[in-house]
Design a protein around this motif. Structure first.
Motif, PDB file in Angstrom:
ATOM      1  N   TYR A  83       1.078  -1.425  -0.080  1.00 29.91           N
ATOM      2  CA  TYR A  83       0.058   0.055   0.196  1.00 29.91           C
ATOM      3  C   TYR A  83       0.927   0.903  -0.423  1.00 29.91           C
ATOM      4  O   TYR A  83       2.168   1.556   0.338  1.00 29.91           O
ATOM      5  CB  TYR A  83      -1.343   0.365   1.665  1.00 29.91           C
ATOM      6  N   THR A  84       0.658   1.691  -0.739  1.00 24.84           N
ATOM      7  CA  THR A  84       1.369   3.756  -1.447  1.00 24.84           C
ATOM      8  C   THR A  84       0.401   4.445  -1.192  1.00 24.84           C
ATOM      9  O   THR A  84      -0.726   4.443  -1.626  1.00 24.84           O
ATOM     10  CB  THR A  84       1.600   3.344  -2.050  1.00 24.84           C
ATOM     11  N   LYS A  85       0.524   5.624  -0.296  1.00 25.79           N
ATOM     12  CA  LYS A  85      -0.426   7.118  -0.473  1.00 25.79           C
ATOM     13  C   LYS A  85      -0.594   7.338  -1.918  1.00 25.79           C
ATOM     14  O   LYS A  85       0.804   8.069  -2.434  1.00 25.79           O
ATOM     15  CB  LYS A  85      -0.049   7.696   0.475  1.00 25.79           C
TER      16      LYS A  85
ATOM     17  N   TYR B 155      -7.672   5.763   4.270  1.00 23.26           N
ATOM     18  CA  TYR B 155      -7.165   5.770   5.204  1.00 23.26           C
ATOM     19  C   TYR B 155      -7.533   7.343   5.861  1.00 23.26           C
ATOM     20  O   TYR B 155      -8.213   8.189   4.723  1.00 23.26           O
ATOM     21  CB  TYR B 155      -5.820   6.115   5.118  1.00 23.26           C
TER      22      TYR B 155
ATOM     23  N   TYR C  36      -5.658   4.785  -0.267  1.00 26.06           N
ATOM     24  CA  TYR C  36      -3.558   3.602  -0.626  1.00 26.06           C
ATOM     25  C   TYR C  36      -4.106   3.090  -1.911  1.00 26.06           C
ATOM     26  O   TYR C  36      -5.357   2.317  -1.521  1.00 26.06           O
ATOM     27  CB  TYR C  36      -3.071   2.945   0.926  1.00 26.06           C
TER      28      TYR C  36
ATOM     29  N   TYR D 270      -6.995  13.913   7.478  1.00 26.31           N
ATOM     30  CA  TYR D 270      -6.355  14.178   5.947  1.00 26.31           C
ATOM     31  C   TYR D 270      -7.246  12.560   5.450  1.00 26.31           C
ATOM     32  O   TYR D 270      -6.740  11.240   6.374  1.00 26.31           O
ATOM     33  CB  TYR D 270      -4.638  14.103   5.953  1.00 26.31           C
TER      34      TYR D 270
ATOM     35  N   ASP E 269      -3.526   8.551   8.290  1.00 23.13           N
ATOM     36  CA  ASP E 269      -2.540   7.081   7.522  1.00 23.13           C
ATOM     37  C   ASP E 269      -2.330   6.184   8.111  1.00 23.13           C
ATOM     38  O   ASP E 269      -1.604   5.319   8.112  1.00 23.13           O
ATOM     39  CB  ASP E 269      -0.473   7.653   7.777  1.00 23.13           C
TER      40      ASP E 269
ATOM     41  N   LYS F  37      -3.236   9.666  -3.172  1.00 24.20           N
ATOM     42  CA  LYS F  37      -4.698  10.646  -2.780  1.00 24.20           C
ATOM     43  C   LYS F  37      -5.046  11.021  -1.224  1.00 24.20           C
ATOM     44  O   LYS F  37      -4.411  10.234  -0.320  1.00 24.20           O
ATOM     45  CB  LYS F  37      -6.071  10.368  -3.182  1.00 24.20           C
ATOM     46  N   GLU F  38      -5.003  12.442  -1.287  1.00 26.50           N
ATOM     47  CA  GLU F  38      -5.204  13.124  -0.054  1.00 26.50           C
ATOM     48  C   GLU F  38      -6.347  14.198   0.297  1.00 26.50           C
ATOM     49  O   GLU F  38      -5.781  15.104  -1.138  1.00 26.50           O
ATOM     50  CB  GLU F  38      -3.486  13.612   0.870  1.00 26.50           C
TER      51      GLU F  38
ATOM     52  N   GLN G 246      -7.393   9.954   2.812  1.00 33.71           N
ATOM     53  CA  GLN G 246      -6.544   9.323   1.824  1.00 33.71           C
ATOM     54  C   GLN G 246      -7.049   8.107   0.973  1.00 33.71           C
ATOM     55  O   GLN G 246      -7.708   7.456   1.790  1.00 33.71           O
ATOM     56  CB  GLN G 246      -5.296   9.279   2.589  1.00 33.71           C
TER      57      GLN G 246
END
Length: 142
Positions: free
Chosen positions: A45-47, A79, A114, A110, A82, A49-50, A112
């Protein structure tokens, strides 16, 4: 700060201008969006959009997810600050599938998205948006 917020909103905000007592209810009015297409071939998992929201309560999160090849799954999760809060969404469709989920947030959070792929073919995500019944605004980070 006096010129930035109405007296009503000013009375509901803290020292940093975060409106703490105005609440949102999940609905169908879009108030923040990040529509650009992002892709990944990562297995973790990588972020991607936020969006920062200065109001609390519940919001509806929507996004479109697809994969570049039907032998692979595109996988995404919502998320907040985070920390995973949403249902893991997975598709092997090469056509975009729209996912929607209502989540609870606090002012200053925030929200997000992922994303990852199951086996190296690109996972694709676009049209990340936040929706509520009220008319509101938020800060799109990415």
């Amino acid at each position: 700060m006096q010129g930035l917020l109405s007296n009503e909103l000013l009375s509901k905000s803290n020292l940093f201008g975060i409106i703490t007592s105005l609440s949102l209810t999940a609905g169908d009015n879009i108030f923040a969006q990040s529509n650009t297409l992002v892709t990944t071939v990562t297995y973790t998992y990588t972020k991607f959009k936020e969006i920062k929201v200065n109001y609390g309560s519940s919001v509806r999160v929507k996004f479109d997810l697809s994969t570049a090849d039907i032998s692979s799954n595109a996988i995404a999760k919502i998320y907040v600050n985070d920390t995973a809060v949403g249902i893991e969404r997975s598709t092997n469709s090469t056509s975009y599938i729209t996912y929607s989920e209502d989540i609870e947030i606090k002012g200053g959070d925030y929200i997000q998205i992922y994303m990852k792929t199951s086996n190296g073919y690109p996972a694709q995500l676009k049209n990340f948006g936040l929706y509520c019944k009220e008319l509101a605004q938020a800060q799109v980070i990415q």
